[in-house]
Every structure is written in C-alpha cells, then in structure tokens.
Design an enzyme around this catalytic site. Structure first.
Site, PDB file in Angstrom:
ATOM      1  N   LYS A 110       0.828  -1.212   0.000  1.00 22.61           N
ATOM      2  CA  LYS A 110       0.000   0.000   0.000  1.00 22.61           C
ATOM      3  C   LYS A 110       0.856   1.254   0.000  1.00 22.61           C
ATOM      4  O   LYS A 110       0.525   2.240  -0.654  1.00 22.61           O
ATOM      5  CB  LYS A 110      -0.937   0.012   1.209  1.00 22.61           C
ATOM      6  CG  LYS A 110      -2.070  -0.970   1.039  1.00 22.61           C
ATOM      7  CD  LYS A 110      -3.105  -0.819   2.113  1.00 22.61           C
ATOM      8  CE  LYS A 110      -4.194  -1.844   1.903  1.00 22.61           C
ATOM      9  NZ  LYS A 110      -5.038  -1.996   3.054  1.00 22.61           N
ATOM     10  N   LYS A 134      -5.073 -10.137  -5.689  1.00 21.74           N
ATOM     11  CA  LYS A 134      -6.239 -10.383  -4.826  1.00 21.74           C
ATOM     12  C   LYS A 134      -7.421  -9.499  -5.247  1.00 21.74           C
ATOM     13  O   LYS A 134      -7.214  -8.365  -5.673  1.00 21.74           O
ATOM     14  CB  LYS A 134      -5.815 -10.056  -3.394  1.00 21.74           C
ATOM     15  CG  LYS A 134      -6.806 -10.374  -2.333  1.00 21.74           C
ATOM     16  CD  LYS A 134      -6.359  -9.773  -1.001  1.00 21.74           C
ATOM     17  CE  LYS A 134      -6.597  -8.288  -0.952  1.00 21.74           C
ATOM     18  NZ  LYS A 134      -6.366  -7.667   0.356  1.00 21.74           N
ATOM     19  N   LYS A 184     -11.292  -4.689  -2.070  1.00 23.57           N
ATOM     20  CA  LYS A 184     -12.383  -3.719  -2.204  1.00 23.57           C
ATOM     21  C   LYS A 184     -11.894  -2.303  -2.484  1.00 23.57           C
ATOM     22  O   LYS A 184     -12.622  -1.506  -3.043  1.00 23.57           O
ATOM     23  CB  LYS A 184     -13.304  -3.747  -0.984  1.00 23.57           C
ATOM     24  CG  LYS A 184     -12.642  -3.412   0.352  1.00 23.57           C
ATOM     25  CD  LYS A 184     -13.697  -3.332   1.436  1.00 23.57           C
ATOM     26  CE  LYS A 184     -13.385  -4.184   2.642  1.00 23.57           C
ATOM     27  NZ  LYS A 184     -12.077  -3.990   3.275  1.00 23.57           N
TER      28      LYS A 184
HETATM   29  P1  TYM Z   1     -10.407  -6.444   5.065  1.00 23.86           P
HETATM   30  O1  TYM Z   1     -11.451  -5.437   5.389  1.00 23.86           O
HETATM   31  O2  TYM Z   1      -9.467  -6.150   3.946  1.00 23.86           O
HETATM   32  O3  TYM Z   1     -11.095  -7.829   4.736  1.00 23.86           O
HETATM   33  C1  TYM Z   1     -12.067  -8.413   5.596  1.00 23.86           C
HETATM   34  C2  TYM Z   1     -11.913  -9.932   5.542  1.00 23.86           C
HETATM   35  O4  TYM Z   1     -12.067 -10.398   4.192  1.00 23.86           O
HETATM   36  C3  TYM Z   1     -10.941 -11.187   3.824  1.00 23.86           C
HETATM   37  N1  TYM Z   1     -10.661 -10.960   2.410  1.00 23.86           N
HETATM   38  C4  TYM Z   1     -10.546 -11.928   1.496  1.00 23.86           C
HETATM   39  N2  TYM Z   1     -10.651 -13.261   1.588  1.00 23.86           N
HETATM   40  C5  TYM Z   1     -10.483 -13.983   0.445  1.00 23.86           C
HETATM   41  N3  TYM Z   1     -10.227 -13.420  -0.765  1.00 23.86           N
HETATM   42  C6  TYM Z   1     -10.120 -12.082  -0.898  1.00 23.86           C
HETATM   43  N4  TYM Z   1      -9.891 -11.541  -2.073  1.00 23.86           N
HETATM   44  C7  TYM Z   1     -10.279 -11.270   0.272  1.00 23.86           C
HETATM   45  N5  TYM Z   1     -10.234  -9.935   0.491  1.00 23.86           N
HETATM   46  C8  TYM Z   1     -10.464  -9.764   1.812  1.00 23.86           C
HETATM   47  C9  TYM Z   1      -9.803 -10.669   4.693  1.00 23.86           C
HETATM   48  O5  TYM Z   1      -8.779 -11.617   4.813  1.00 23.86           O
HETATM   49  C10 TYM Z   1     -10.524 -10.397   5.987  1.00 23.86           C
HETATM   50  O6  TYM Z   1     -10.641 -11.565   6.753  1.00 23.86           O
HETATM   51  N6  TYM Z   1      -6.923  -5.824   8.595  1.00 23.86           N
HETATM   52  C11 TYM Z   1      -8.222  -6.402   8.290  1.00 23.86           C
HETATM   53  C12 TYM Z   1      -9.332  -5.919   9.172  1.00 23.86           C
HETATM   54  C13 TYM Z   1      -9.082  -6.087  10.620  1.00 23.86           C
HETATM   55  C14 TYM Z   1      -9.156  -7.302  11.344  1.00 23.86           C
HETATM   56  C15 TYM Z   1      -8.883  -6.939  12.700  1.00 23.86           C
HETATM   57  C16 TYM Z   1      -9.413  -8.614  10.989  1.00 23.86           C
HETATM   58  C17 TYM Z   1      -8.759  -5.102  11.490  1.00 23.86           C
HETATM   59  N7  TYM Z   1      -8.664  -5.606  12.762  1.00 23.86           N
HETATM   60  C18 TYM Z   1      -8.856  -7.917  13.688  1.00 23.86           C
HETATM   61  C19 TYM Z   1      -9.385  -9.580  11.997  1.00 23.86           C
HETATM   62  C20 TYM Z   1      -9.124  -9.231  13.338  1.00 23.86           C
HETATM   63  C21 TYM Z   1      -8.591  -6.045   6.871  1.00 23.86           C
HETATM   64  O7  TYM Z   1      -8.100  -5.106   6.317  1.00 23.86           O
HETATM   65  O8  TYM Z   1      -9.594  -6.825   6.362  1.00 23.86           O
END
Ligand code: TYM
Length: 333
Positions: free
Chosen positions: A112, A197, A200
């Site tokens: 990023k 990947k 979003k």
């Molecule tokens: P985020 O918001 O990017 O994504 C949320 C969840 O979706 C999963 N994910 C995917 N899984 C499969 N294929 C994909 N293309 C894909 N894109 C996203 C992510 O792995 C995630 O599980 N840092 C985290 C948010 C967060 C978090 C936490 C998660 C903040 N604090 C504490 C768990 C525990 C994030 O950016 O997820």
C-alpha cells in the site's frame, strides 16, 4: 467457551472475496460455535486517503451487510470499532512492545505504501502502525481464534508475537490467538488480474464482484473474467490462475472441491456460466436482506449500540490489566 474476533474495514464496498473468505463463514459456522465478535473496523479506514462522508456511509453499509449476510445479534456481537475506546487505548501499549522493523516488514504496508507513493501521495504514519491497532482489536477480547482470509495471516502472526512478548515481559495478560482460514476461497483473485487479490479498495471495477452487484452485472463480470491460453479446465493455481480462481469460487459457492469440479468441465464457457449462476444464487439473499434492512436504519443502530456496550464490558478488564502490567499508575478513585 472459545472466543472469536474478526473485523472488516470500510474502505470500499464489500466484495465476493470478503464474503467467501470471511463473512460467510462467520455467519454459517463461527457465530454458532463460539462467543463471537464481529467489528466494522472504521479506524483502520483512516490509514489511507479518505473522504469522511464516504467512510461514514461505508461503515453503516458494512454493518448492514454483516447482518444481511446472516450475523444474528442474538448469537454474536456486532459493533463499530470507534465506539469502543479500548481499541485505541490498547493499541498504544502494543506500539510500545512492537518494533518499527516488524511493522515495516508487513506485506500489506509495503504494497500500500508503494501504491500511495506511486500516485505521488504521502503515506500516513497510521498505515505503518496499523498492525498494532489490529493486534489491539484482537487481544482486547481474549480472542482464541481469528477467522480471516489469507491476506491477514501475517498480521495475526504479528499479533501472536506481540502477545507472547508482552506476556513474557510484563506477566501473563493476553490469550495468544490463532488465525483460521476457509478450506477454499481463502484468497479470491481479481477476475481481470488473476494474480492479484480481489480487493475492495482497488480501482479495477470489472474484476471485482461486489456483494450488492445486480445479477446481470455479476454475470457480465464473470463472463469477461480473464482466462488462460490453454483449453483444458484444470485446477492449477500457477499455470492456470484464472481458471483456478473460477473453480475456487464455484467450489466455495456450491460446497464442492475445485479439483473434483475441474473434471466436470470441457469448456471455459460452461465453467463461467455455472460460476456466474452460483455466485448470483449465493448473493441473492444477501442483497434482498440488505434492501429490507435499509428501509429502517433504527434497528441496525440498536444492534450496534448494544454490540458496543457488550464489547466495552468485555474489553475493559483486559485493557486495564495491560495498563497495570506495563507499569502505568492506576487513577485514584
Ligand atoms: P479487510 O477489510 O481487507 O477484509 C475483511 C476480511 O475479508 C478477507 N478478504 C478476502 N478473503 C479472500 N479473498 C479475498 N480476495 C479477500 N479480500 C479480503 C480478509 O482476509 C478479511 O478476513 N486488517 C483487516 C481488518 C481487521 C481485522 C482486525 C481482521 C482489522 N482488525 C482484527 C481480523 C481481526 C482487513 O483489512 O480486512
């Protein structure tokens, strides 16, 4: 009882990757077998260039979509991160346990930060310290398991390291959590760029299926998915990443295995058609429930208010214990 925590960041509209990699499992499995908390982690959305009104709108939409995806407030706790101060209180302590080298090694930070710099923008300090806040999200709740997609496993590993280090230096305070991942679709790829990947906050709209896409939009996006130059339908992530991605999506939606499904197809066209229909059917109830929930925001607000109250109660004792353990003088009274 096992404690589960996971979160989703309101930086864009939720995608099929979020759903198959994380949210669907939270709803179908996790909330039924553990004391589970699911959080719209809005503070994390401020780590990159952001528009305040958009973050607010996307936070509400993400919360509504979590409920539309089947999270049941009678079974689990759904809340917004910024409603519970314990996350930022603990995050600072974890910044005092982590090193800057550890933070700079995070793949997501590197990617990023490079993207922001390439656009001529600056990199917010919070993008670097993000994993400390994420670790705080998890550790504040005595979490045992963190159900996430593949891209988050490095952050959960760091969380484990910080918990162990804190416990060793200052006395046992935190449960050491572990990441869990789905068997298939732990990394759904962009339909236009099957080596990246499906994210979003990416710009490549045609390669991303959003949870709220109309069925015909889903069909078009899947029909135009980049496939590979061969003719065979084989499950091979290296040699045929585009086809492998479609097979994983289809398998995840229908409950099959990508290897077994690959034997059932002779043409890319037939695979795309079935994949598109499977995705449309999986997303249909989510879209419908989302529409119904949008008719009246009051019940969603109520869920979030009750969720934050419970989350605060759960987190406060652990965060207070961490403050004492690390050497801060408790306030009198
Ligand atoms: P985020 O918001 O990017 O994504 C949320 C969840 O979706 C999963 N994910 C995917 N899984 C499969 N294929 C994909 N293309 C894909 N894109 C996203 C992510 O792995 C995630 O599980 N840092 C985290 C948010 C967060 C978090 C936490 C998660 C903040 N604090 C504490 C768990 C525990 C994030 O950016 O997820």
């Amino acid at each position: 009882m096992t404690r589960i925590f996971s979160g989703i960041k309101p930086t864009g509209h939720l995608t099929l990757g979020n759903y198959l990699g994380a949210v669907r499992r939270w709803a179908e499995v996790d909330q039924h077998r553990a004391d589970a908390l699911f959080c719209v982690v809005d503070l994390h959305a401020l780590t990159v260039d952001h528009d305040p009104a958009r973050v607010r709108r996307l936070s509400r939409q993400a919360a509504t979509l979590l409920l539309a995806s089947g999270l049941d407030p009678e079974l689990c706790t759904v809340f917004v991160q910024s409603h519970v101060d314990e996350h930022t209180r603990l995050s600072y302590l974890l910044e005092c346990v982590a090193t800057d080298g550890e933070m700079r090694r995070m793949i997501q930070y590197k990617e990023k930060a490079a993207r922001e710099r390439a656009r001529g923008g600056s990199v917010r300090l919070s993008l670097l310290t993000y994993p400390a806040l994420m670790a705080a999200d998890i550790l504040a709740y005595g979490t045992d398991e963190v159900p996430v997609g593949d891209d988050q496993t490095q952050h959960v590993e760091l969380t484990r390291d910080l918990a162990v280090r804190f416990n060793q230096r200052y006395g046992h305070t935190f449960v050491v959590p572990r990441a869990t991942r789905p068997e298939v679709a732990a990394r759904v790829m962009n339909l236009q760029e099957p080596l990246s990947k499906m994210g979003k906050s990416d710009d490549s709209g045609p390669g991303i299926v959003y949870l709220l896409d109309e069925p015909d939009t889903v069909r078009k996006k899947v029909a135009r998915a980049v496939t590979d130059s061969g003719q065979d339908v084989a499950y091979d992530r290296e040699k045929q990443p585009g086809i492998a991605n479609l097979l994983e999506i289809l398998a995840s939606c229908t409950g099959g295995s990508p290897e077994a499904l690959s034997g059932e197809y002779r043409s890319y066209g037939a695979l795309k058609k079935d994949t598109a229909e499977a995705v449309v059917e999986v997303l249909r109830p989510v879209r419908e429930r989302h529409q119904a929930l949008c008719a009246d925001p009051a019940p969603v607000d109520d869920v979030l208010r009750r969720g934050a109250e419970r989350a605060r109660e759960l987190a406060r004792p652990t965060v207070d214990a961490a403050y004492r353990a690390i050497g801060l003088l408790p306030a009198a009274g």
